[in-house]
Design a protein around this motif. Structure first.
Motif, short mmCIF file in Angstrom:
data_model
loop_
_atom_site.label_atom_id
_atom_site.label_comp_id
_atom_site.label_asym_id
_atom_site.label_seq_id
_atom_site.Cartn_x
_atom_site.Cartn_y
_atom_site.Cartn_z
N ALA A 130 0.83 -1.21 0.00
CA ALA A 130 0.00 0.00 0.00
C ALA A 130 0.86 1.26 0.00
O ALA A 130 2.04 1.23 0.33
CB ALA A 130 -0.92 0.00 1.21
N THR A 131 0.23 2.37 -0.37
CA THR A 131 0.85 3.69 -0.29
C THR A 131 -0.01 4.53 0.64
O THR A 131 -1.22 4.62 0.44
CB THR A 131 0.94 4.35 -1.67
OG1 THR A 131 1.72 3.51 -2.52
CG2 THR A 131 1.59 5.71 -1.58
N SER A 141 -3.46 3.85 -2.36
CA SER A 141 -3.43 2.80 -3.39
C SER A 141 -2.88 1.52 -2.77
O SER A 141 -2.16 1.55 -1.78
CB SER A 141 -2.56 3.22 -4.57
OG SER A 141 -1.21 3.30 -4.18
N LYS A 142 -3.27 0.40 -3.39
CA LYS A 142 -2.80 -0.91 -2.92
C LYS A 142 -2.17 -1.65 -4.07
O LYS A 142 -2.50 -1.48 -5.20
CB LYS A 142 -3.95 -1.73 -2.37
CG LYS A 142 -4.47 -1.21 -1.07
CD LYS A 142 -5.53 -2.12 -0.50
CE LYS A 142 -6.08 -1.56 0.78
NZ LYS A 142 -7.10 -2.38 1.36
#
Length: 142
Positions: A130-131, A141-142
């Motif tokens: 993730a981010t 995001s993943k």
């Protein structure tokens, strides 16, 4: 690998040696604290952890775990939420990237291959790949 990374890893290796090695380790730790303005405990096993910009201002809890291949920018704080229960520290996975001035506090688990943006404050778990950015950090995001 820059000179700072070599000093930090040598400090960690000296800590596992005998009495003379531990004395040298403490002297090296004081020099690193004075010159680089950071607090990275010598008892922490940080093999293959890379400090960008020579680790200026990095503070890490001695009970934290940091996985191999992690990049840590300057000004990062990795610690516990309170002074009374200092054993609950973050667990950071392998090959993570932690941006400048990020703060990771509490008993949180950061998965493998995670990116944490600059200035983010992480107070909850982040899954693998993730981010996370923002205050408090949110997964984008993943």
């Amino acid at each position: 690998m820059n000179r700072f990374n070599h000093l930090i890893q040598k400090q960690s290796i000296l800590y596992r040696g005998g009495v003379i090695s531990k004395i040298l380790c403490k002297i090296l730790n004081r020099c690193i604290r004075w010159y680089y303005h950071c607090d990275i405990p010598y008892s922490l096993n940080i093999r293959n952890v890379y400090f960008c910009h020579k680790g200026f201002g990095v503070v890490i809890n001695p009970n934290a775990y940091i996985g191999e291949g992690t990049y840590i920018q300057h000004g990062v704080t990795i610690g516990s939420r309170d002074d009374t229960n200092n054993i609950k520290a973050p667990n950071i996975g392998k090959k993570c990237y932690i941006g400048a001035k990020a703060t990771i506090i509490g008993d949180v688990r950061i998965g493998n291959n995670v990116k944490i943006g600059a200035g983010a404050v992480v107070i909850s778990d982040i899954p693998d790949g993730a981010t996370a950015v923002g205050v408090p950090a949110k997964i984008i995001s993943k």
